[in-house]
Design an enzyme around this catalytic site. Structure first.
Site, mmCIF file in Angstrom:
data_model
loop_
_atom_site.group_PDB
_atom_site.id
_atom_site.type_symbol
_atom_site.label_atom_id
_atom_site.label_comp_id
_atom_site.label_asym_id
_atom_site.label_seq_id
_atom_site.Cartn_x
_atom_site.Cartn_y
_atom_site.Cartn_z
ATOM 1 N N GLY A 11 -5.833 -0.537 9.932
ATOM 2 C CA GLY A 11 -5.226 -1.310 10.851
ATOM 3 C C GLY A 11 -5.703 -2.634 11.079
ATOM 4 N N ARG A 12 -4.928 -3.695 10.250
ATOM 5 C CA ARG A 12 -5.541 -5.076 10.102
ATOM 6 C C ARG A 12 -5.338 -5.923 11.357
ATOM 7 N NH1 ARG A 12 -2.467 -5.680 4.742
ATOM 8 N NH2 ARG A 12 -4.339 -5.497 3.193
ATOM 9 N N ASP A 58 3.306 -1.390 12.123
ATOM 10 C CA ASP A 58 3.376 -2.633 12.586
ATOM 11 C C ASP A 58 4.660 -3.377 12.486
ATOM 12 O OD1 ASP A 58 2.522 -2.887 10.228
ATOM 13 O OD2 ASP A 58 1.005 -4.450 10.332
ATOM 14 N N THR A 104 4.904 1.814 6.366
ATOM 15 C CA THR A 104 3.410 1.382 6.431
ATOM 16 C C THR A 104 2.917 2.596 7.308
ATOM 17 O OG1 THR A 104 1.931 -0.152 7.396
ATOM 18 C CG2 THR A 104 3.990 -0.414 8.320
ATOM 19 N N ASP A 143 0.620 1.609 9.047
ATOM 20 C CA ASP A 143 0.116 0.942 10.258
ATOM 21 C C ASP A 143 1.199 0.885 11.525
ATOM 22 O OD1 ASP A 143 -2.130 0.517 8.893
ATOM 23 O OD2 ASP A 143 -1.406 -1.521 8.083
ATOM 24 N N ARG A 172 0.922 -5.006 -5.341
ATOM 25 C CA ARG A 172 0.816 -5.954 -4.186
ATOM 26 C C ARG A 172 1.241 -6.960 -4.749
ATOM 27 N NH1 ARG A 172 -0.719 -4.071 0.768
ATOM 28 N NH2 ARG A 172 -2.415 -2.615 0.876
ATOM 29 N N ASP A 186 5.655 -5.165 5.916
ATOM 30 C CA ASP A 186 6.085 -6.704 5.982
ATOM 31 C C ASP A 186 6.255 -7.447 4.897
ATOM 32 O OD1 ASP A 186 3.453 -6.376 6.278
ATOM 33 O OD2 ASP A 186 2.876 -7.782 7.990
ATOM 34 N N GLY A 241 0.988 -1.102 0.006
ATOM 35 C CA GLY A 241 -0.137 0.041 -0.098
ATOM 36 C C GLY A 241 0.825 1.151 -0.052
HETATM 37 O O1 F6P Z 1 -1.088 -2.046 5.008
HETATM 38 C C1 F6P Z 1 -1.749 -0.949 5.116
HETATM 39 C C2 F6P Z 1 -3.288 -0.669 4.987
HETATM 40 O O2 F6P Z 1 -3.419 0.375 5.130
HETATM 41 C C3 F6P Z 1 -3.891 -1.623 5.940
HETATM 42 O O3 F6P Z 1 -4.216 -0.989 7.003
HETATM 43 C C4 F6P Z 1 -5.426 -1.620 5.161
HETATM 44 O O4 F6P Z 1 -5.977 -2.807 5.444
HETATM 45 C C5 F6P Z 1 -4.825 -1.868 3.610
HETATM 46 O O5 F6P Z 1 -3.577 -1.129 3.782
HETATM 47 C C6 F6P Z 1 -5.699 -1.507 2.674
HETATM 48 O O6 F6P Z 1 -5.062 -1.213 1.410
HETATM 49 P P1 F6P Z 1 -5.509 -1.742 0.155
HETATM 50 O O7 F6P Z 1 -6.896 -1.188 -0.088
HETATM 51 O O8 F6P Z 1 -4.603 -0.879 -0.931
HETATM 52 O O9 F6P Z 1 -5.432 -3.102 -0.174
#
Ligand code: F6P
Length: 342
Positions: A172-173, A131, A127, A129, A74, A105, A13
Site C-alpha cells: 500500500g503505497r 485505491d 489492484t 491496494d 508497467r 490507476d 502489478g
Molecule cells: O500496485 C500494487 C502494489 O502491490 C503496491 O502496493 C506495491 O507498492 C507495488 O505493487 C509493488 O509492485 P512491484 O514490486 O511489482 O513493482
C-alpha cells in the site's frame, strides 16, 4: 451476430482475480459474437502487436488461477516516443472495435488518455491496494487482506509465546486499505497507514500501557507507504515508468524505533509479493467475473470511456476519468481501527 473484434490487456502489478476477468470477458464476448484477442504484457503488447487469439479452450481451467495468463508490464506508452501512435496503428491493423484495459490507476489512466484521443477503451479496476475511486472494491483486495490476516494470526501466536512485539509490513503505497482491513481482522494492536502520520514514541507508549496492563506481546500492522518523520522508506532511488519509487523497509525501521522506545524485544516481517500471489478468494473470483461480464455489455453497447465498478451490490459503469485520483482511508475508518489500539 456481430463480427466485431474485442481485445483485452492486463497491466501493472499482477493481482489475484485477473484470470477470472479474462475468462468472463472471453466467454461472454464469444457468446455475443465477438472475435477475442488477448494482448500480451499490458501496454507493451499493444505497442509491439504481441497478441494471442482467445477461445473457450484458452481460458478453460483458469478461474482459480492467480496471476494473469496474458502477462503484464508497467510499460507507460506516454513515456516512449511514438508509442501512442503505434497503439493507434496496431488497433487499426488488428481490426479492433474495442480494447478492454484491466489494471490499476496507471493502466487505466493510459486507457483514459487514449480514449480522449479517440481510442475505444473500457476499463476494469484491478489492484490489491483497493485505491481506485469510483468503485467500492477492486478485485484482488479481498485475497490480499485474507493473506495478510492469516499472516497476522500466525505471527500473533509466536509473538505471544516469546513475549515480543511483531511488526508486519504490508503493501500500500499511498493508501493503507490492506493494512487497515487486515489490522482490524487480525486484531493488530496498532495500525500505521500512509494517510496518518504518527509519532513512534507515542506508539511505543500505547504498547507500554498494553503490556503494563498484563499483555506481554503486541502485533503492529504497518503499510509500506507509512512515513517516518515525514519520509517514505525506499528500497532504492529508482522510479518505474509511472514515476513510482520502490518502497520497502519501513517495518524494520518501525521495529527498531519501537524496541528503542519500549525496551520490548521486537521483530519485523515483510509480506511483500506474497500478498499478490496464488489463488484468488471466492469473493474475488465472483467480483472479477461480474466485472468481466459487465465490460462486454458496455462494449456491445459502444459505451467507451467507461470503467466497470461495484456500488453496493450492483455492478455499474462510471466514467474512466475517475481513476485520475486516488481513494484513501478516511479519518472515520481509521478512528474505528483506533478503538482497538493498545
Ligand atoms: O500496485 C500494487 C502494489 O502491490 C503496491 O502496493 C506495491 O507498492 C507495488 O505493487 C509493488 O509492485 P512491484 O514490486 O511489482 O513493482
Amino acid at each position: 451476430m456481430s463480427n466485431q473484434r474485442l481485445a483485452m490487456l492486463t497491466g501493472g502489478g499482477d493481482c489475484p482475480g485477473l484470470n477470472p476477468v479474462i475468462r468472463a470477458i472471453t466467454r461472454r464476448a464469444l457468446q455475443e459474437g465477438f472475435e477475442v484477442l488477448g494482448i500480451r504484457n499490458g501496454w507493451k503488447g499493444m505497442i509491439e502487436k504481441n497478441y494471442v487469439p482467445l477461445d473457450r479452450a484458452a481460458v478453460a481451467g483458469t478461474v482459480h488461477r492467480g496471476g494473469t495468463i496474458l502477462g503484464t508490464s508497467r510499460t507507460n506508452p506516454r513515456k516512449i516516443p511514438g508509442a501512442v501512435e503505434k497503439i493507434f496503428a496496431n488497433f487499426k491493423d488488428l481490426r479492433l472495435d474495442v480494447l478492454i484495459a484491466i489494471g490499476g490507476d496507471d493502466t487505466l489512466g493510459v486507457a483514459y488518455d487514449l480514449y480522449t484521443k479517440g481510442l475505444a477503451t473500457i476499463g476494469v479496476p484491478k489492484t490489491i491496494d483497493n485505491d481506485i475511486p469510483g468503485t467500492d472494491y477492486t478485485f484482488g483486495f479481498d485475497t490480499a487482506v485474507n493473506i495478510a490476516t492469516e499472516a497476522l494470526d500466525r505471527l500473533h501466536t509466536t509473538a505471544e509465546s516469546h513475549h515480543r512485539v511483531l511488526v508486519v509490513e504490508m503493501m500500500g503505497r499511498h493508501a493503507g486499505w490492506i493494512t487497515l482491513h487486515a489490522g482490524i481482522a487480525g486484531g493488530a494492536d496498532y495500525v500505521l497507514l500512509p494517510e496518518f502520520p504518527k509519532n513512534m514514541r507515542e506508539v511505543g507508549e500505547v504498547l507500554k500501557k498494553r503490556h503494563a496492563a498484563g499483555r506481554t506481546f503486541s502485533t503492529v500492522a504497518v503499510a509500506e507507504g507509512f512515513k517516518i518523520e515525514g519520509e517514505e522508506v525506499l528500497q532504492n532511488q529508482e522510479k518505474d515508468a509511472f514515476g513510482h519509487v520502490r518502497l520497502g523497509g519501513v517495518g524494520e525501521r518501525v521495529a527498531k524505533l519501537l524496541e528503542k522506545y519500549t525496551g520490548f524485544e521486537t521483530r519485523s516481517v515483510v509480506l511483500g509479493h506474497l500478498q499478490r500471489g496464488g489463488t484468488p478468494t471466492a469473493y474475488d473470483r465472483v467480483l472479477g467475473t461480474r466485472y468481466g461480464l459487465k465490460a462486454v455489455d458496455l462494449a456491445k453497447k459502444g459505451l467507451f470511456g467507461k470503467m466497470v465498478a461495484l456500488r453496493g451490490t450492483e455492478i455499474v459503469a462510471v466514467d474512466l476519468q475517475s481513476v485520475t485520483k486516488s481513494k484513501v482511508v478516511t479519518p472515520e475508518l481509521y478512528a474505528d481501527a483506533q478503538t482497538f489500539f493498545g
